[in-house]
Design an enzyme around this catalytic site. Structure first.
Site: not given
Ligand SMILES: Cc1cc2nc3c(=O)[nH]c(=O)nc-3n(C[C@H](O)[C@H](O)[C@H](O)COP(=O)(O)OP(=O)(O)OC[C@H]3O[C@@H](n4cnc5c(N)ncnc54)[C@H](O)[C@@H]3O)c2cc1C
Length: 507
Positions: A444
């Site tokens: 997270h």
């Molecule tokens: C194994 C696992 C289980 C989890 N289980 C849960 C759960 O049950 N419940 C929960 O609330 N949370 C859970 N989480 C956490 C949750 O999925 C994340 O907190 C959430 O998805 C984060 O959202 P975000 O938009 O910040 O980033 P992300 O969902 O990580 O998305 C970021 C995206 O940006 C892309 N990116 C990065 N850098 C660049 C760049 N320079 N150019 C273009 N694209 C880029 C990445 O490839 C990625 O696809 C879990 C995480 C993991 C790893």
């Protein structure tokens, strides 16, 4: 329009109202919200665009395809593994579907201590409620407990601890248990399944294999992004440029902070990338006489919140306990030792129930970019957080013993600690949590570009707009000014939804 960067060898140029970087919880929601308002949106994602049939459940292949750095992302000293998604849908593709709102006490603290406005429970309620409905969030029940979770519940209840069923965004789940490798049955109501198709329907461009390398600015305003299209092995094979009136960073708390640094953006507060929170977690494993077969069924359906409180005087209860299970590679790297001794532990795999203790952390980690371009993460839990971790591991072990475990293993290196009864629990204390002695994992990451209305104490304002770069917004887990203490995805989706009208107004 879908563009698969790995299949396109020509450069790409787009002119849109909004460029959204990253297609996970925050980015996919923002892209859908903006495109639904009739705006021209480009959603740029460095990973691939997968279909359910691509999720083969082969752990080695999925780690490589769906996770940053092939599942091997970690802090620089390798003391904490940092699992993050890579691909359209981001980390929502392989998360375990837990959904929880941010606690009201925490939101009140953000207002009081971090000058966050417009984000009280009442003000966020419409965004939370709409997201819960759209993603089909529902409370699980006894029928959803696999054996691992049922044993955990038994232990929690035997000790009289506070516990309960979790809420999930899954529908039509077959209990295959491969959630963390992507769902081949498309049961996750996540960014990939729900939001990206909706954005496409509203006319958004979704460009996969598109690594954004720079936020372009002119006279203090964001004016677009540029980067490389990557082939199937992640090597650059073409360039892209996107002109945009507004840029939204949604590349995750690690990726957005890295892009901020790489682009040399102004940082008047000096905070960008310096307030990383991770919810670091450790694991204890109980050996049972019966077969647990923890890899089958819903991985996490029941929680224990006995040691997690958000009340003012709750500094000493900041750890959340939940069952956990890993596939063979994940399990093998968590277990202590090598060779025959390690093999002996792996042979007990069917009989293992495991609990993770995740800390609502106060540690401030850092995200930087090295001269080579590689992302560098520095994080090691401070003393208070290590004490919470020890508390959580002790209580996780106590729960497993109460559930009937014959022995509990704490995977210290090089030799595991075996606990046979409650008298042995005292051996797990803060002093025992040392670098490289206990494997820690974080799923997270958050908090690297925090929001708040005081430019001296926040990177973006309460509408998500950068304090020093007009038209640059943040809409992912980077936003949170403290760690959340609950699974973050629902709050990330909902904050993006909540902030979208401000972004639309700036287009
Ligand atoms: C194994 C696992 C289980 C989890 N289980 C849960 C759960 O049950 N419940 C929960 O609330 N949370 C859970 N989480 C956490 C949750 O999925 C994340 O907190 C959430 O998805 C984060 O959202 P975000 O938009 O910040 O980033 P992300 O969902 O990580 O998305 C970021 C995206 O940006 C892309 N990116 C990065 N850098 C660049 C760049 N320079 N150019 C273009 N694209 C880029 C990445 O490839 C990625 O696809 C879990 C995480 C993991 C790893």
């Amino acid at each position: 329009m879908i563009v698969r960067g790995r299949e396109r060898r020509r450069d790409l140029r787009l002119d849109v109202d909004a460029a959204v970087v990253g297609s996970g919880a925050g980015g996919a929601m923002m892209a859908r919200e903006l495109s639904a308002r009739g705006l021209r949106v480009a959603l740029l994602e460095m990973g691939g665009h997968h279909r359910p049939a691509d999720f083969t459940a082969v752990e080695a292949d999925m780690l490589e395809e769906l996770f940053q750095e092939r599942g091997a992302r970690a802090t620089r000293d390798l003391s904490v593994r940092v699992l993050q998604g890579r691909g359209v849908g981001g980390s929502t593709v392989h998360n375990t579907c837990l959904c929880k709102r941010a606690p009201a006490e925490l939101l009140a603290r953000w207002k009081r201590e971090h000058a966050v406005s417009g984000a009280s429970p009442a003000e966020l309620d419409p965004a939370y409620a709409a997201t819960e409905q759209e993603l089909g969030v529902r409370e699980l029940g006894p029928d959803d407990l696999n054996r691992n979770n049922a044993l955990f519940r038994r232990g929690v209840e035997a000790l009289g601890y506070r516990g309960g069923f979790l809420h999930h965004n899954r529908a039509g789940c077959r209990g295959a248990g491969y959630c963390e490798l992507g769902c081949p049955f498309d049961a996750k109501q996540n960014a990939l399944k729900v939001l990206v198709p909706a954005a496409l329907e509203h006319g958004a461009w979704v460009v996969s294999d598109a690594r954004v390398e720079r936020v372009e600015t002119r006279r203090g305003r964001a004016r677009g992004v540029s980067g490389s299209l990557l082939d199937a092995l992640g090597r650059p094979h073409a360039r892209f440029e996107v002109d945009a009136r507004v840029v939204c960073l949604a590349a995750s708390a690690v990726g957005s902070a890295a892009l901020h640094a790489r682009s040399g953006l102004p940082d008047p507060s000096g905070l960008a990338g310096t307030t990383l929170r991770l919810h670091p977690g450790g694991v204890v494993a109980g050996l049972f006489d019966e077969e647990v077969v923890g890899w089958r069924g819903v991985p996490q359906s029941y929680e224990c919140t006995e040691f997690l409180s958000f009340a003012e005087d709750a500094a000493k209860r900041r750890v959340w306990l939940v069952p956990v299970f890993a596939h063979p590679i994940g399990t093998a790297v968590q277990l202590s030792g090598f060779g025959a001794a390690h093999g002996e532990l792996m042979r007990r795999y069917r009989h293992v129930a495991a609990v993770t203790a995740m800390v609502h952390d106060t540690t401030r980690g850092r995200v930087r970019v090295e001269a080579s371009g590689r992302i560098r993460i520095d994080y090691w839990p401070n003393h208070d957080d290590r004490a919470q971790l020890a508390l959580g591991l002790r209580e996780g072990a106590r729960i497993l013993l109460a559930a009937g475990a014959r022995r509990v293993l704490v995977p210290f290196e090089p030799d595991p600690l075996w606990i046979d009864d409650a008298a042995g629990l005292a051996a797990i204390d803060a002093a025992a949590i040392r670098r490289h002695r206990l494997p820690l994992t974080a799923v997270h990451p958050m908090g690297t570009l925090p929001l708040g209305d005081d430019p001296a104490r926040a990177v973006v304002d309460s509408r998500g707009e950068h304090h020093a770069v007009g038209g640059l917004f943040v809409c992912d887990g980077s936003l949170f000014p403290t760690s959340l203490g609950v699974p973050p995805q629902l709050s990330i989706y909902s904050f993006a939804r909540h902030l979208a009208p401000h972004v639309a107004a700036a287009c």
